[in-house]
Design a protein around this motif. Structure first.
Motif, PDB file in Angstrom:
ATOM      1  N   ALA A  25      41.328  23.718  -2.631  1.00  0.00           N
ATOM      2  CA  ALA A  25      41.568  22.670  -1.549  1.00  0.00           C
ATOM      3  C   ALA A  25      40.403  21.945  -1.252  1.00  0.00           C
ATOM      4  O   ALA A  25      40.719  20.624  -0.942  1.00  0.00           O
ATOM      5  N   ARG A  26      39.223  22.265  -1.129  1.00  0.00           N
ATOM      6  CA  ARG A  26      38.062  21.682  -0.899  1.00  0.00           C
ATOM      7  C   ARG A  26      37.454  20.699  -2.038  1.00  0.00           C
ATOM      8  O   ARG A  26      36.759  19.759  -1.979  1.00  0.00           O
ATOM      9  N   GLN A  27      38.074  20.879  -3.339  1.00  0.00           N
ATOM     10  CA  GLN A  27      37.613  19.956  -4.426  1.00  0.00           C
ATOM     11  C   GLN A  27      38.376  18.704  -4.557  1.00  0.00           C
ATOM     12  O   GLN A  27      39.554  18.594  -4.659  1.00  0.00           O
ATOM     13  N   ALA A 103      28.612  22.931 -11.739  1.00  0.00           N
ATOM     14  CA  ALA A 103      28.371  24.136 -12.062  1.00  0.00           C
ATOM     15  C   ALA A 103      29.963  24.899 -12.817  1.00  0.00           C
ATOM     16  O   ALA A 103      30.871  24.298 -12.238  1.00  0.00           O
ATOM     17  N   ASP A 104      29.915  25.555 -13.442  1.00  0.00           N
ATOM     18  CA  ASP A 104      30.924  26.272 -14.125  1.00  0.00           C
ATOM     19  C   ASP A 104      30.663  27.682 -14.400  1.00  0.00           C
ATOM     20  O   ASP A 104      29.734  28.225 -15.152  1.00  0.00           O
ATOM     21  N   ILE A 105      31.602  28.560 -13.895  1.00  0.00           N
ATOM     22  CA  ILE A 105      31.539  29.934 -14.322  1.00  0.00           C
ATOM     23  C   ILE A 105      32.631  30.393 -15.040  1.00  0.00           C
ATOM     24  O   ILE A 105      33.692  30.180 -14.868  1.00  0.00           O
ATOM     25  N   TRP A 106      32.225  31.271 -15.998  1.00  0.00           N
ATOM     26  CA  TRP A 106      33.175  31.667 -17.130  1.00  0.00           C
ATOM     27  C   TRP A 106      33.082  33.294 -17.540  1.00  0.00           C
ATOM     28  O   TRP A 106      33.613  33.273 -18.527  1.00  0.00           O
ATOM     29  N   SER A 107      32.319  34.146 -17.026  1.00  0.00           N
ATOM     30  CA  SER A 107      32.151  35.514 -17.464  1.00  0.00           C
ATOM     31  C   SER A 107      31.593  36.317 -16.372  1.00  0.00           C
ATOM     32  O   SER A 107      31.175  35.920 -15.246  1.00  0.00           O
ATOM     33  N   LEU A 130      31.581  26.610  -4.854  1.00  0.00           N
ATOM     34  CA  LEU A 130      30.869  26.045  -5.929  1.00  0.00           C
ATOM     35  C   LEU A 130      31.465  25.024  -6.710  1.00  0.00           C
ATOM     36  O   LEU A 130      31.039  23.970  -7.214  1.00  0.00           O
ATOM     37  N   ARG A 131      32.881  25.138  -6.890  1.00  0.00           N
ATOM     38  CA  ARG A 131      33.404  23.886  -7.256  1.00  0.00           C
ATOM     39  C   ARG A 131      33.435  22.865  -6.529  1.00  0.00           C
ATOM     40  O   ARG A 131      33.857  21.726  -7.068  1.00  0.00           O
TER      41      ARG A 131
END
Length: 301
Positions: A25-27, A103-107, A130-131
Motif C-alpha cells: 500500500a505504501r508503494q 532494492a529487490d529481495i528474492w532468497s 523496502l519496496r
C-alpha cells in the motif's frame, strides 16, 4: 532445466525464489519525486550523491516495520537484510548519482524457510518498507537516508553494523563490504540520452513490449507495482524497476531457468545493464551508462 547462477554472491544455502512480489500500500508507481542532488545545512559542507558511499553494513533506524530487519548490507550489487523474523534475506540493489535507489529481495536461508512458518513467502517478497524506497539522500552528517517516492524518509542508515555469526550464514556476509572496481563501474554516472530520443517518464514504459528482433515468443511487460515480467523466448524472467527524470531506468533481475532456444532475447541482461530509456517514436530504446544501445522494443497493441 539448468538454473542460471545469479550475478550476486549470496548465502551458500539460499533458496532462490522466482515468485512475483505482492503489492504494497505504501508503494506508489515507480519513479515519483526525485531528491535534490545534495543535502546541506548551515554548519556542514555539501554532501554529494555518491552511490559508492552506500556500500557497507548499516544498522537500520526508524523503520516502521519492527520485524523488517536490523542490518542492511550493501556490497557491489548484492543486498542482504539481516536480523529479520526470517533470518537473513538476500537479493540485489541498484542506485545512481541522481539519488535513485531500488532494492529487490528474492532468497532466504533454507533452514529458516523450512523451520519458520511464513518465511517461504517472505523469502519471495521484498518487505513493504523496502519496496517503498525509490531514492536516497545523505543527511547533514553524511549518513544515508532512504526515501519513498514522495521524498519522505523511510529509514536512516547508521554505519558500522556487525552481523552476528550463525550456522547457516555465509562468512562473506559477515565481512565488511568494500568498494570494488566492479561496483564503481556499475555505479558510474550515466551519460544523457541522445537528442534523437525522448526521455521515457515513469508512465510510458508501462505495458507490454516485444523486441524488434529475435524469438517470436519473447516479450517484456512493466507493471504499475514496480515489477517487470518477461520471456527470452523459452525462459520466464522477472525483477523490479524504477524510473526517474532524464530517462533514468534502473532494474534488478532475479535468477531464472536457462533452457536453450534459438534466437532467444536476453531481456534480463538488457534491463540490468540499462541506465537510460528513451522513445524513438513509439519504440522503447534501452541504453547503458555509456550511451550504448542494448535493445529496442515495440509496444504490443
Amino acid at each position: 532445466m539448468r538454473c542460471r547462477k545469479a550475478h550476486q554472491g549470496h548465502l551458500a544455502t539460499m533458496v532462490v525464489m522466482g515468485v512475483l512480489f505482492s503489492g504494497c500500500a505504501r508503494q506508489g508507481p515507480p519513479g515519483g519525486s526525485r531528491p535534490k542532488n545534495a543535502v546541506t545545512d548551515t554548519t556542514r559542507a555539501v554532501v554529494p550523491l555518491t552511490p559508492e558511499m552506500l556500500i557497507g553494513s548499516w544498522t537500520l533506524v526508524d523503520v516502521a516495520d519492527p520485524g523488517a530487519g536490523k542490518i542492511l548490507r550493501l556490497a557491489d550489487s548484492d543486498l542482504h537484510l539481516i536480523g529479520s523474523r526470517c533470518g537473513t534475506l538476500g537479493g540485489s540493489w541498484r542506485a545512481n548519482d541522481e539519488g535513485v535507489f531500488l532494492a529487490d529481495i528474492w532468497s532466504a536461508s533454507t533452514a529458516v524457510v523450512e523451520a519458520t512458518p511464513g518465511c517461504a513467502k517472505a523469502s519471495q517478497e521484498t518487505p513493504g518498507w523496502l519496496r517503498s524506497v525509490t531514492a536516497y539522500q545523505f543527511d547533514g552528517a553524511g549518513m544515508p537516508v532512504l526515501l519513498d517516492g514522495r521524498g519522505q524518509a523511510v529509514a536512516q542508515l547508521i554505519p558500522g553494523a556487525t552481523p552476528t555469526p550463525e550456522p547457516d550464514k555465509a562468512e562473506s556476509v559477515l565481512e565488511p563490504p568494500v568498494v570494488t572496481d566492479e561496483a564503481r563501474r556499475a555505479l558510474a554516472p550515466a551519460v544523457e540520452l541522445p537528442a534523437t530520443l525522448v526521455p521515457a517518464d515513469q508512465h510510458q514504459p508501462m505495458g507490454r513490449w516485444t523486441p524488434k528482433s529475435g524469438h517470436k515468443a519473447a516479450y517484456l511487460e512493466f507493471t504499475t507495482d514496480g515489477e517487470w515480467h518477461a520471456s527470452d523466448g523459452c525462459n520466464d524472467q522477472t525483477g523490479r524497476w524504477v524510473t526517474a527524470a532524464g530517462g533514468t531506468l534502473l532494474a534488478t533481475a532475479r535468477p531464472t531457468t536457462l533452457a536453450f532456444c534459438a534466437d532467444s532475447v536476453p531481456i534480463d541482461q538488457w534491463l540490468t545493464t540499462a541506465r537510460r530509456a528513451g522513445l524513438d517514436g513509439n519504440v522503447l530504446v534501452l541504453l547503458t551508462a555509456h550511451g550504448d544501445e542494448v535493445g529496442r522494443l515495440s509496444p504490443t497493441n
